[in-house]
Design a protein around this motif. Structure first.
Motif, PDB file in Angstrom:
ATOM      1  N   TRP B 154       0.823  -1.208   0.000  1.00 41.04           N
ATOM      2  CA  TRP B 154       0.000   0.000   0.000  1.00 41.04           C
ATOM      3  C   TRP B 154       0.859   1.260   0.000  1.00 41.04           C
ATOM      4  CZ3 TRP B 154      -4.043  -1.568   4.318  1.00 41.04           C
ATOM      5  CH2 TRP B 154      -4.902  -2.540   3.791  1.00 41.04           C
ATOM      6  N   ILE B 169       2.892  -4.618   3.711  1.00 39.43           N
ATOM      7  CA  ILE B 169       2.396  -4.812   5.060  1.00 39.43           C
ATOM      8  C   ILE B 169       2.714  -6.221   5.560  1.00 39.43           C
ATOM      9  CG2 ILE B 169       0.649  -3.009   4.922  1.00 39.43           C
ATOM     10  CD1 ILE B 169      -1.455  -5.029   4.532  1.00 39.43           C
ATOM     11  N   ARG B 171       5.717  -6.822   6.445  1.00 40.54           N
ATOM     12  CA  ARG B 171       6.817  -6.558   7.375  1.00 40.54           C
ATOM     13  C   ARG B 171       8.217  -6.617   6.782  1.00 40.54           C
ATOM     14  NH1 ARG B 171       2.549  -8.846   9.456  1.00 40.54           N
ATOM     15  NH2 ARG B 171       1.702  -8.090  11.401  1.00 40.54           N
ATOM     16  N   ALA B 191       5.188  -3.818   9.479  1.00 38.90           N
ATOM     17  CA  ALA B 191       4.311  -3.515   8.340  1.00 38.90           C
ATOM     18  C   ALA B 191       4.384  -2.032   8.007  1.00 38.90           C
ATOM     19  CB  ALA B 191       2.885  -3.901   8.691  1.00 38.90           C
ATOM     20  N   PHE B 208       4.151   0.159  11.234  1.00 43.26           N
ATOM     21  CA  PHE B 208       3.157  -0.290  12.227  1.00 43.26           C
ATOM     22  C   PHE B 208       3.818  -0.828  13.496  1.00 43.26           C
ATOM     23  CE2 PHE B 208      -0.640  -1.316   9.178  1.00 43.26           C
ATOM     24  CZ  PHE B 208      -0.651   0.007   8.792  1.00 43.26           C
ATOM     25  N   ARG B 210       5.193   0.866  15.462  1.00 40.92           N
ATOM     26  CA  ARG B 210       5.133   2.086  16.283  1.00 40.92           C
ATOM     27  C   ARG B 210       6.457   2.849  16.246  1.00 40.92           C
ATOM     28  NH1 ARG B 210       2.939  -1.931  19.159  1.00 40.92           N
ATOM     29  NH2 ARG B 210       4.564  -2.051  20.720  1.00 40.92           N
ATOM     30  N   ASP B 232       3.601   5.343  20.436  1.00 46.14           N
ATOM     31  CA  ASP B 232       2.777   4.393  21.169  1.00 46.14           C
ATOM     32  C   ASP B 232       1.704   3.741  20.317  1.00 46.14           C
ATOM     33  OD1 ASP B 232       4.047   4.550  23.611  1.00 46.14           O
ATOM     34  OD2 ASP B 232       2.906   6.320  24.226  1.00 46.14           O
ATOM     35  N   TRP B 234       0.579   2.717  15.860  1.00 40.00           N
ATOM     36  CA  TRP B 234       1.062   2.599  14.477  1.00 40.00           C
ATOM     37  C   TRP B 234       1.350   3.979  13.895  1.00 40.00           C
ATOM     38  CZ3 TRP B 234      -3.195  -0.714  11.627  1.00 40.00           C
ATOM     39  CH2 TRP B 234      -3.203  -2.010  12.140  1.00 40.00           C
ATOM     40  N   TRP B 236       1.101   5.471  10.343  1.00 45.09           N
ATOM     41  CA  TRP B 236       0.615   5.184   8.988  1.00 45.09           C
ATOM     42  C   TRP B 236       0.922   6.372   8.077  1.00 45.09           C
ATOM     43  CZ3 TRP B 236      -4.064   1.653   7.946  1.00 45.09           C
ATOM     44  CH2 TRP B 236      -4.271   1.492   6.577  1.00 45.09           C
ATOM     45  N   VAL B 251      -1.564   6.699  14.391  1.00 44.03           N
ATOM     46  CA  VAL B 251      -2.975   6.517  14.007  1.00 44.03           C
ATOM     47  C   VAL B 251      -3.938   6.873  15.135  1.00 44.03           C
ATOM     48  CG1 VAL B 251      -2.759   4.805  12.170  1.00 44.03           C
ATOM     49  CG2 VAL B 251      -2.877   4.059  14.513  1.00 44.03           C
ATOM     50  N   GLU B 276      -8.451   7.910  14.393  1.00 47.72           N
ATOM     51  CA  GLU B 276      -7.762   7.159  13.360  1.00 47.72           C
ATOM     52  C   GLU B 276      -7.240   8.180  12.371  1.00 47.72           C
ATOM     53  OE1 GLU B 276     -10.927   4.452  12.165  1.00 47.72           O
ATOM     54  OE2 GLU B 276     -11.322   4.431  14.300  1.00 47.72           O
ATOM     55  N   VAL B 277      -5.920   8.290  12.310  1.00 46.70           N
ATOM     56  CA  VAL B 277      -5.320   9.297  11.444  1.00 46.70           C
ATOM     57  C   VAL B 277      -4.493   8.610  10.375  1.00 46.70           C
ATOM     58  CG1 VAL B 277      -3.782  11.284  11.319  1.00 46.70           C
ATOM     59  CG2 VAL B 277      -5.275  11.002  13.293  1.00 46.70           C
ATOM     60  N   ARG B 278      -4.807   8.908   9.149  1.00 46.69           N
ATOM     61  CA  ARG B 278      -4.050   8.380   8.018  1.00 46.69           C
ATOM     62  C   ARG B 278      -3.402   9.515   7.231  1.00 46.69           C
ATOM     63  NH1 ARG B 278      -3.279   9.009   2.581  1.00 46.69           N
ATOM     64  NH2 ARG B 278      -1.918   7.298   2.023  1.00 46.69           N
TER      65      ARG B 278
END
Lengths: 330, 356
Positions: B154, B169, B171, B191, B208, B210, B232, B234, B236, B251, B276-278
């Motif tokens: 992605w 994703i 890894r 990821a 991901f 963190r 603390d 992910w 993204w 996120v 949720e923040v992208r």
């Protein structure tokens, strides 16, 4: 409190986290996690399943009396009263067999939400999944649930996140249809329909439910198809073990027209086998079509076969190895 | 239901501006171009729309991009668009018509989320089934067989003279030789779904696990922040590099400021609620801005992380990276393709272009 909130907090979110946990213990295989989950839910609901099966068995045992009532009373009201009386006296709950099915439906809906969320079929889905995972801090500050998502959607050669007419979805569509059809067929094989109306109803259910669920599988992520196939197969196995196949025979799967064509050939074949001195008696030569006419004839055949295998065997028909074993024991 | 829409791909392609033309996905699976926005609202200027693709002409028959996640790539007056359906098209920026030499859309037949990368004449396209396709940017033909990376991809690949860098994703972060397709090196960094940012031979990768990883492309991907860049939740969204600071948003909505050399934490804000923040953060007029899935746009003091203002856009979700126009206007794109103009000093948010 809104029902949606309760559903999410107490059923959906715990199941999402449980599925992620199962995927971790299944070495990252989501397909194995679904199978494991199916097995666990079947174990948990086993007492309920057993109750359902006992109820089904009791109902089938009442069939002769029920048929008698049908013949005896033409007034529907009286008939209904007598039927209820019979149920009461026999301690049978006519809707007792619905318990397991009723629990299956919310589980299926919850599993739909869980699989759709955990698979994260779309990028938005994965973002949403993150917010549903519990913050479990392991030693060393590892949040193993968070760390294990996104989950791999591949299982064997199948993509469990696929929808529509993809090869995976079509595979599960066929499996769900076949397993559900078989389950319906076996579960209705113990009881003779009380009326033509019930027979029509049974026949409709035999096709409608599998078609409906097969269609579901195409429009939802294929992982749900895996769950439904597995739970149906377990249901069939449990039914077979605890209730037996009833009048179900594998031959009855073959369409009647095709069977009619095959039967003369089978009869000729069995006649020639008899001439050659094999063990077949008259009962063995019974065609599948004939056997499906009587209730529980599948069971009877099974019993006959079992008795033939054990003490009921003719002395002359003992095999050389079994005679040798007896001599050794003496 | 809170999860409504998660199963349907909407696409979160960010708008881009080139040669005075703004290109954006205003409707699902459709790309539209507008003349350079100079006023307060494009909606007030109906003649601003230059073109829409697919536009219903005979040439566009059989074109179905489904949804557009990949930010359109513009180079030399050509817009390269990769749809979620797997179709890739090259359009003329000025009129939105397909480039003749391509002979129509190229169907990769694999879902595309990652923004393509262009290096030299080669267009690198990474897909959801974990393959990297290499197309000739001039005519859309395949330059070589696709490279299997594995896992869903992605994040936008990054290409330079040394090769192509792809993170999935699954890894693994992999460096590939651009011409042979052979793997040069790989790093297990967790990821990755957000686009890495390349600055001065270093690649800043949100992951991901963190962490924001900084990989040195000149030293086989050696980690430059072995102990830094930790959060603390992910990461993204793409990090923002400004001066000696790297800003990153997790996120859950927490904002982090890291020292660019070491990755040491300078400050962080803890999100009041789990968002949720992208979308990537943006810095304009000395205000650091982020947008959340819940429709919040927040402004922070970039020196200490103090929250300056919060604006809530009711009923909208923000996933796409923001855009700063030459005029200084900051544009955020909602899930439906509507554009919102934000005043950095006050946070005042107004519709800029409504989706149809």
């Amino acid at each position: 409190m809104p029902i949606g909130f309760l559903w999410q907090t107490f059923l959906e979110t715990p199941l999402i986290n449980f599925m992620v946990l199962l995927t971790v213990v299944s070495f990252g295989s989501y397909g194995l996690a679904i199978l494991l989950f199916t097995f666990i839910t079947r174990v948990i609901t086993f007492p309920l399943t057993m109750r359902t099966m006992r109820s089904t068995r009791a109902m089938s045992e009442l069939q002769p009396q029920l048929q008698e009532i049908q013949k005896k009373y033409s007034d529907p009201r009286r008939r209904s009263e007598e039927t209820m009386k019979l149920y009461r006296e026999s301690g049978v709950n006519p809707i007792g067999c619905l318990g397991s099915q009723l629990l299956q439906f919310p589980l299926f809906i919850a599993m739909y939400q869980v699989i759709r969320t955990t698979l994260g079929g779309t990028p938005e889905g994965v973002l949403y999944l993150e917010s549903r995972i519990y913050d479990f801090d392991m030693l060393g500050g590892t949040q193993f649930l968070h760390d294990s998502v996104p989950l791999s959607t591949n299982f064997l050669f199948l993509d469990l996140s696929s929808t529509g007419y993809s090869p995976t979805s079509i595979t599960f569509m066929l499996l769900v249809f076949a397993s559900m059809w078989l389950q319906q067929r076996i579960s209705t094989s113990r009881t003779k329909p009380a009326s033509d109306q019930q027979q029509q109803m049974n026949q409709m259910m035999q096709w409608m439910m599998p078609v409906m669920f097969a269609w579901f599988v195409v429009v939802v992520p294929a992982g749900l198809g895996l769950y439904w196939t597995a739970t149906t197969i377990i249901g069939i196995v449990l039914h077979w073990i605890f209730l037996g196949p009833g009048d179900f025979t594998w031959g009855s799967i073959v369409p009647q027209q095709l069977r009619a064509r095959l039967v003369p050939a089978a009869a000729t074949a069995s006649a020639s086998t008899n001439k050659s001195g094999a063990l077949l008696d008259g009962a063995d030569a019974t065609t599948e079509q004939e056997s499906s006419d009587g209730a529980n004839s599948g069971d009877q055949r099974r019993r006959r076969r079992r008795s033939r295998r054990t003490g009921a065997q003719q002395p002359g028909s003992q095999s050389r190895s079994s005679r040798r074993r007896r001599r050794q024991r003496r | 239901m809170a999860c409504a829409g998660i199963a349907n791909p909407n696409g979160w392609a960010s708008p881009v501006v080139e040669e005075g033309i703004l290109v954006t996905q205003i409707d699902e699976g459709e790309l539209s171009a507008f003349t350079t926005p100079t006023g307060d609202s494009l909606a007030l200027n109906p003649t601003a729309r230059l073109w829409t693709y697919p536009g219903g002409t005979d040439d566009d028959d059989g074109v179905d991009l489904k949804a557009i996640y990949a930010t359109p790539l513009i180079d030399g007056g050509i817009v390269y668009v990769a749809g979620y359906s797997g179709q890739v098209v090259a359009l003329t920026l000025q009129n939105g018509r397909p480039v003749t030499s391509w002979g129509g859309p190229v169907d990769i037949a694999e879902r595309i989320v990652a923004t393509p990368a262009l290096h030299g004449d080669v267009l690198y396209i990474a897909t959801e089934v974990g393959r990297l396709h290499r197309l000739d940017a001039s005519n859309g033909t395949r330059v070589a067989t696709p490279v299997d990376i594995g896992g869903r991809i992605w994040a936008a690949p990054y290409a330079d003279a040394r090769g192509v860098y792809v993170a999935g994703i699954d890894r693994d972060f992999v460096a590939i030789d651009g011409s042979s397709g052979q793997s040069r090196w790989s790093r297990d960094i967790g990821a990755v779904a957000g686009d890495p940012i390349a600055v001065g031979g270093l690649l800043y990768v949100p992951a991901f696990d963190r962490r924001v990883h900084v990989l040195d492309l000149t030293a086989d991907g050696a980690e430059r922040w072995p102990d830094g860049g930790r959060g603390d939740a992910w990461f993204w969204s793409s990090p923002l590099i400004e001066g000696n600071t790297v800003y990153a948003v997790a996120v859950d909505g927490s904002v982090y400021a890291f020292d660019r050399d070491t990755g040491a934490l300078r400050w962080r804000t803890i999100a009041a609620s789990s968002d949720e923040v992208r979308a990537a953060p943006v810095l304009q007029s000395n205000v650091l801005m982020i947008a959340t899935r819940d429709g919040d746009i927040r402004g922070f003091n970039p020196t200490n992380g103090t929250l300056l203002w919060v604006e809530h856009v009711s009923g909208e979700r923000f996933y796409a990276d923001p855009l700063v126009l030459e005029s200084g206007l900051v544009i955020f794109t909602d899930e439906d393709g509507g554009l919102w103009r934000v005043d950095p000093s006050s946070g005042n948010t107004q519709p800029f272009l409504e989706s149809s």
